[in-house]
Design a protein around this motif. Structure first.
Motif, short mmCIF file in Angstrom:
data_model
loop_
_atom_site.label_atom_id
_atom_site.label_comp_id
_atom_site.label_asym_id
_atom_site.label_seq_id
_atom_site.Cartn_x
_atom_site.Cartn_y
_atom_site.Cartn_z
N SER A 151 0.83 -1.21 0.00
CA SER A 151 0.00 0.00 0.00
C SER A 151 0.86 1.25 0.00
CB SER A 151 -0.93 0.01 1.21
OG SER A 151 -1.81 -1.07 1.18
N LEU A 152 1.85 1.29 0.88
CA LEU A 152 2.68 2.49 0.98
C LEU A 152 3.58 2.65 -0.25
CD1 LEU A 152 3.59 2.43 4.77
CD2 LEU A 152 1.96 3.93 3.59
N LYS A 153 4.11 1.56 -0.76
CA LYS A 153 4.97 1.67 -1.93
C LYS A 153 4.19 2.05 -3.19
CE LYS A 153 8.14 -1.57 -2.36
NZ LYS A 153 8.76 -2.91 -2.31
N SER A 154 2.88 1.83 -3.18
CA SER A 154 2.06 2.21 -4.33
C SER A 154 1.77 3.70 -4.36
CB SER A 154 0.76 1.42 -4.35
OG SER A 154 -0.11 1.84 -3.31
N ASP A 155 2.08 4.40 -3.28
CA ASP A 155 1.86 5.84 -3.21
C ASP A 155 3.22 6.53 -3.23
OD1 ASP A 155 1.53 8.52 -2.16
OD2 ASP A 155 -0.45 7.90 -1.43
N SER A 156 3.50 7.26 -4.30
CA SER A 156 4.82 7.87 -4.46
C SER A 156 5.16 8.87 -3.37
CB SER A 156 4.93 8.54 -5.83
OG SER A 156 3.96 9.57 -5.96
N THR A 157 4.15 9.43 -2.69
CA THR A 157 4.45 10.40 -1.63
C THR A 157 5.03 9.72 -0.39
OG1 THR A 157 2.20 10.30 -0.70
CG2 THR A 157 2.61 11.96 -2.41
N THR B 181 6.94 9.03 9.58
CA THR B 181 6.00 8.04 10.09
C THR B 181 4.58 8.60 10.15
OG1 THR B 181 7.79 7.07 11.38
CG2 THR B 181 5.57 6.40 11.98
N LYS B 182 4.45 9.83 10.57
CA LYS B 182 3.12 10.46 10.60
C LYS B 182 2.54 10.53 9.18
CE LYS B 182 1.35 15.09 11.16
NZ LYS B 182 1.64 16.44 11.64
N GLY B 183 3.36 10.84 8.21
CA GLY B 183 2.90 10.88 6.82
C GLY B 183 2.48 9.51 6.32
N LEU B 184 3.20 8.47 6.75
CA LEU B 184 2.83 7.11 6.36
C LEU B 184 1.48 6.74 6.95
CD1 LEU B 184 6.28 5.29 6.74
CD2 LEU B 184 5.23 6.19 4.64
N ALA B 185 1.24 7.15 8.19
CA ALA B 185 -0.07 6.91 8.82
C ALA B 185 -1.16 7.63 8.04
CB ALA B 185 -0.06 7.36 10.27
N THR B 186 -0.88 8.85 7.63
CA THR B 186 -1.85 9.64 6.86
C THR B 186 -2.19 8.95 5.54
OG1 THR B 186 -1.08 11.70 7.86
CG2 THR B 186 -2.24 11.88 5.76
N ILE B 187 -1.18 8.43 4.86
CA ILE B 187 -1.42 7.72 3.60
C ILE B 187 -2.31 6.51 3.81
CG2 ILE B 187 -0.29 6.33 1.80
CD1 ILE B 187 2.15 8.29 2.13
N MET B 188 -2.03 5.74 4.86
CA MET B 188 -2.84 4.54 5.11
C MET B 188 -4.27 4.91 5.52
SD MET B 188 -1.32 1.75 4.28
CE MET B 188 -2.61 0.68 4.88
N VAL B 189 -4.44 5.98 6.26
CA VAL B 189 -5.80 6.42 6.62
C VAL B 189 -6.57 6.76 5.36
CG1 VAL B 189 -7.16 8.24 7.74
CG2 VAL B 189 -5.25 7.19 8.96
N LYS B 190 -5.92 7.45 4.43
CA LYS B 190 -6.60 7.81 3.17
C LYS B 190 -6.96 6.57 2.37
CE LYS B 190 -4.66 12.44 2.85
NZ LYS B 190 -3.74 13.34 2.12
N ILE B 191 -6.10 5.56 2.38
CA ILE B 191 -6.41 4.29 1.70
C ILE B 191 -7.63 3.66 2.36
CG2 ILE B 191 -5.57 1.93 1.33
CD1 ILE B 191 -2.75 3.21 0.92
N GLY B 192 -7.70 3.72 3.69
CA GLY B 192 -8.87 3.20 4.40
C GLY B 192 -10.14 3.94 4.04
N HIS C 6 -8.22 -4.96 7.97
CA HIS C 6 -6.76 -5.12 7.86
C HIS C 6 -6.09 -3.77 7.64
CE1 HIS C 6 -6.99 -9.66 6.64
NE2 HIS C 6 -7.51 -9.41 7.82
N ILE C 7 -6.69 -2.92 6.81
CA ILE C 7 -6.15 -1.58 6.60
C ILE C 7 -6.13 -0.82 7.92
CG2 ILE C 7 -6.55 0.66 5.49
CD1 ILE C 7 -7.67 -1.01 3.06
N CYS C 8 -7.23 -0.88 8.66
CA CYS C 8 -7.29 -0.19 9.95
C CYS C 8 -6.24 -0.74 10.92
CB CYS C 8 -8.69 -0.30 10.56
SG CYS C 8 -9.93 0.70 9.70
N ASP C 9 -6.03 -2.05 10.92
CA ASP C 9 -5.00 -2.64 11.78
C ASP C 9 -3.61 -2.12 11.41
OD1 ASP C 9 -6.65 -4.14 13.41
OD2 ASP C 9 -6.54 -5.93 12.15
N VAL C 10 -3.36 -1.93 10.12
CA VAL C 10 -2.08 -1.37 9.68
C VAL C 10 -1.94 0.06 10.22
CG1 VAL C 10 -0.75 -0.57 7.68
CG2 VAL C 10 -1.81 -2.85 7.66
N VAL C 11 -2.99 0.85 10.11
CA VAL C 11 -2.94 2.23 10.62
C VAL C 11 -2.65 2.22 12.12
CG1 VAL C 11 -4.21 4.38 10.98
CG2 VAL C 11 -4.50 3.12 8.84
N LEU C 12 -3.31 1.35 12.86
CA LEU C 12 -3.10 1.29 14.31
C LEU C 12 -1.65 0.93 14.64
CD1 LEU C 12 -6.42 -0.45 15.41
CD2 LEU C 12 -5.82 1.97 15.66
#
Length: 195
Positions: free
Chosen positions: A55-61, A67-78, A181-187
């Protein structure tokens, strides 16, 4: 009416599209190895390492994110996932086999599916709140909102458990698992922030 074969085909197509979207990964240069190291380190703190990484590697940002930015990306995917499930339930694309149900059962099934659509809308709202919390660096509230988002599909599933003669649609169960599973990743990522 859809047959079981058509339902399985629909589920397969959904999974195929999901895997395809996740597999779209930007080319990674050696100069971004520290970014990849951060993504790997962060994903190791989650229950679903492979989902997190893809998920994270699919987003160029993500290559420039902390780490906070990675959490933000995963929240948006959710949020995208929950919104897609809400639209799926709301647009009546979900067709179920009515041959084993009475007319009252069919009416109840439609009501339950509408309730499920509402729960996924609430899950999207909870994730939106967690984005605001992340932005304000209020990580405990972000965590709480993500937990709430992950719980909304349980409310949907429990509606079917209270009516055992109605089967929980398998395609909805697949979507529920993916969202949780996405939410678990964010947590897990929020835990890595060390709040």
């Amino acid at each position: 009416m859809k047959t079981n074969h058509q339902e399985m085909s629909s589920n397969f197509h959904f999974l195929l599209i999901f895997v395809f979207l996740i597999s779209l990964q930007p080319t990674i240069s050696t100069s971004s190895s520290s970014s990849i190291d951060l993504i790997q380190k962060t994903c190791k703190n989650t229950k679903y390492y492979d989902l997190c990484m893809s998920s994270l590697k699919s987003d160029s940002t993500s290559l420039k994110a902390d780490t906070k930015g990675l959490a933000t990306i995963m929240v948006k995917i959710g949020m995208v996932n929950a919104t897609a499930t809400n639209k799926y339930l709301s647009s009546s694309k979900l067709v179920f086999n009515t041959s084993n149900y009475t007319n009252d059962d069919v009416v109840l099934m439609k009501k339950l599916l509408n309730d499920c659509a509402d729960k996924y809308a609430l899950a999207t709202n909870a994730l939106q709140d967690s984005l605001q919390d992340l932005n304000n660096e209020v990580y405990d509230y972000a965590y709480m909102h993500v937990m709430a988002a992950a719980d909304y599909p349980n409310v949907c599933h429990n509606g079917f458990k209270r009516n055992p003669r109605l089967n929980y649609p398998p395609q909805l169960a697949i979507r529920e698992d993916g969202f949780k599973h996405i939410c678990d990743v964010v947590l897990g990522i929020l835990d890595a922030l060390g709040w």
